[in-house]
Design an enzyme around this catalytic site. Sequence first.
Site, short mmCIF file in Angstrom:
data_model
loop_
_atom_site.label_atom_id
_atom_site.label_comp_id
_atom_site.label_asym_id
_atom_site.label_seq_id
_atom_site.Cartn_x
_atom_site.Cartn_y
_atom_site.Cartn_z
N LYS A 95 -2.05 38.62 -17.50
CA LYS A 95 -2.12 38.21 -18.93
C LYS A 95 -2.75 36.72 -18.57
CE LYS A 95 0.09 37.11 -23.04
NZ LYS A 95 -1.02 37.56 -23.97
N LYS B 184 -2.84 33.59 -12.63
CA LYS B 184 -3.60 34.35 -11.86
C LYS B 184 -4.35 33.15 -10.99
CE LYS B 184 -5.98 36.39 -14.85
NZ LYS B 184 -5.04 35.90 -16.08
N LYS C 79 -13.71 31.79 -18.83
CA LYS C 79 -13.30 30.16 -18.39
C LYS C 79 -13.79 29.48 -17.00
CE LYS C 79 -8.77 29.88 -19.03
NZ LYS C 79 -7.41 29.29 -18.42
N ASP D 27 -6.02 40.56 -20.30
CA ASP D 27 -5.68 40.63 -21.67
C ASP D 27 -6.08 41.87 -22.14
OD1 ASP D 27 -6.13 37.37 -21.51
OD2 ASP D 27 -4.17 37.92 -21.95
N1 LIG Z 1 4.79 28.61 -10.91
C1 LIG Z 1 4.17 27.85 -11.72
N2 LIG Z 1 4.74 26.63 -11.80
C2 LIG Z 1 4.41 25.57 -12.65
N3 LIG Z 1 3.05 25.72 -13.19
C3 LIG Z 1 2.50 26.84 -12.97
C4 LIG Z 1 2.90 27.96 -12.27
N4 LIG Z 1 2.30 28.91 -12.29
C5 LIG Z 1 1.11 28.57 -13.22
N5 LIG Z 1 1.12 27.07 -13.72
C6 LIG Z 1 0.27 26.60 -14.31
O1 LIG Z 1 -0.05 27.32 -15.75
C7 LIG Z 1 -1.41 26.93 -15.86
C8 LIG Z 1 -2.03 28.48 -15.94
O2 LIG Z 1 -2.42 28.91 -14.69
P1 LIG Z 1 -3.67 29.44 -14.53
O3 LIG Z 1 -3.74 29.89 -12.92
O4 LIG Z 1 -5.14 28.87 -14.70
O5 LIG Z 1 -3.58 30.79 -15.30
P2 LIG Z 1 -4.64 31.90 -15.30
O6 LIG Z 1 -5.44 32.10 -14.51
O7 LIG Z 1 -3.83 33.43 -15.37
O8 LIG Z 1 -5.18 31.93 -16.70
C9 LIG Z 1 -1.79 26.13 -14.68
O9 LIG Z 1 -1.70 24.88 -15.29
C10 LIG Z 1 -0.98 26.28 -13.83
O10 LIG Z 1 -0.93 25.13 -12.80
MG LIG Z 2 -7.52 31.72 -14.52
#
Ligand SMILES: Nc1ncnc2c1ncn2[C@@H]1O[C@H](COP(=O)(O)OP(=O)(O)O)[C@@H](O)[C@H]1O
Ligand SMILES: [Mg+2]
Lengths: 278, 278
Positions: free
Chosen positions: A9, A14, A40, A136
């Site tokens: 999601k 990810k 993004k 998603d």
């Molecule tokens: N285990 C975790 N602890 C703290 N922050 C986290 C953790 N996993 C993700 N984040 C934070 O959540 C936000 C979203 O992560 P992201 O990897 O960009 O999500 P996605 O790629 O799934 O959209 C980022 O700011 C990331 O640093």
């Molecule tokens: Mg991402």
Amino acid sequence: MRQIAVYGKGGIGKSMISSHISFAFANSGLRVLHLGCDPKHDSTRLLLAGRIPHAILDILRKVDFETRKVALEDVVLESTLNDTVPGQLFCAESGGPEPGAGCAGKGVTEAIRTLAKLDAHNKLELDAILYDVLGDVVCGGFTMPIKRGHAKEIYIVTSGEMQSLFAACNISKAVARFAQRSGVRLGGIVGNLRNMENEREVLERFAARLGTQIIGFVPYSEKIKAASGRGETLFQYAPDSPECEAMQQLADNIYNNKLMTIPEPMSFDELHHWWQAN
Amino acid sequence: MRQIAVYGKGGIGKSMISSHISFAFANSGLRVLHLGCDPKHDSTRLLLAGRIPHAILDILRKVDFETRKVALEDVVLESTLNDTVPGQLFCAESGGPEPGAGCAGKGVTEAIRTLAKLDAHNKLELDAILYDVLGDVVCGGFTMPIKRGHAKEIYIVTSGEMQSLFAACNISKAVARFAQRSGVRLGGIVGNLRNMENEREVLERFAARLGTQIIGFVPYSEKIKAASGRGETLFQYAPDSPECEAMQQLADNIYNNKLMTIPEPMSFDELHHWWQAN
Ligand SMILES: Nc1ncnc2c1ncn2[C@@H]1O[C@H](COP(=O)(O)OP(=O)(O)O)[C@@H](O)[C@H]1O
Ligand SMILES: [Mg+2]
Ligand SMILES: Nc1ncnc2c1ncn2[C@@H]1O[C@H](COP(=O)(O)OP(=O)(O)O)[C@@H](O)[C@H]1O
Ligand code: SF4
Ligand SMILES: [Mg+2]
């Protein structure tokens, strides 16, 4: 060549998790391409010292989609961490159209097509490609890694929260749908913890119900936020921390993984009942 | 007839909030159709005592998409709360295809087409239609309410978290893109709070930066979770609570809203910088 895709999601973690896996693979000597497949186009940010690269779709638009006008080095960047690893770490981003201007997955389709045309896998002598894909909706270009077998092993990032488990179910359904045709399999669930009650247990049971495994847990951690804020992975920011150790363990588990399954997904109703029973 | 759509990132609280608005409108005497436009087809659950109805797409599949075999009462249900309101409250769900089996937005396209063919707006003598639409990707059927002007006023549900603000930006971009062609406008931001630091302030500034307003705030509340768990809105579960009062206030603000704007969206980069400055 290992062909891996990380789905989940939006916002579940990810990109943070997959960029740590790519780094760890390159740090164990592999030549890795990390391809962000989210409109993004920020998946490779932690591998480029906080920089967000141009998206392949935007580069193609500038040349009216005449791929012969595009060179491999226009669309694939070397990670700024390359000098620190025995292997090689390459970065690319698919991008996506403006909202309302066509299929959100179009960037993924065009990126995969362009990298194939430029013979990237051979030119870069890749040992592994890692796709980081928005989960998603599982349609349009976002299904390509699964449907066309560009990825052979799918790892799904989820927390114990209902919304991300629902996305994990949808992704599993797509894997089950195309498993025979494309050879794709579910390699495991990455439990990215959100400090919920009994979260590890819920995730273990969820993985078992899907017919897969937990391939690793990642703790919720302020260090992760801090490292991301500085455009770094934990391997640069806090290499001796337990959270970095968890990332290394996750990457090792994926590297050594032999359990590839065709998932047995739940319908939305079944998930609802399963959730209430658990 | 009021033509309203509620958009936002998946899981942000669209269905919970929009079903409260639909109830409040019917409770003030309007004849309202609440149309869920999310493949999960659970948007009307709180208006149907916890039941999840059949999706229009599934109904159409059973008749091989021959719309003449479908009656209005097959696709539109009366809310179980109808006897408790002076107006009328109707429910319908678009649904979506299986993951990997085509455009996730297809259900929305087919539902809107089917309701038009069945002349639902006139047959049900509607005063208002409220679309509850998935906003993680703004493409395919999910753009229809915006692109084709089926909705004239868009309200975006967001918290102060970066991920949902990013989705709010994407939705705003689509509104800006189609504003001239379809007459659609942004009516405001619904701040669904997550107990972040300075969240109300961040959201007020975000709305101002987009050229719109906060149309209402909804507090984070265990009562909301409890009511949802019982398949009820706050109007049934806790009608005298401050959270129910906030919902009534939100519905009143939308009902009386005159500030409809063409948003000035931020690019992903601009949002990143804005976020760090705020
Ligand atoms: N285990 C975790 N602890 C703290 N922050 C986290 C953790 N996993 C993700 N984040 C934070 O959540 C936000 C979203 O992560 P992201 O990897 O960009 O999500 P996605 O790629 O799934 O959209 C980022 O700011 C990331 O640093
Ligand atoms: Mg991402
Ligand atoms: N303000 C809030 N306080 C507590 N729980 C909330 C709040 N807003 C939403 N929720 C809960 O979050 C979950 C997701 O909400 P939902 O309306 O289904 O999201 P969406 O329709 O955007 O996917 C539901 O269980 C809902 O009850
Ligand atoms: S296939 Fe998926 S990503 Fe493409 S337009 Fe449809 S909903 Fe959007
Ligand atoms: Mg919903």
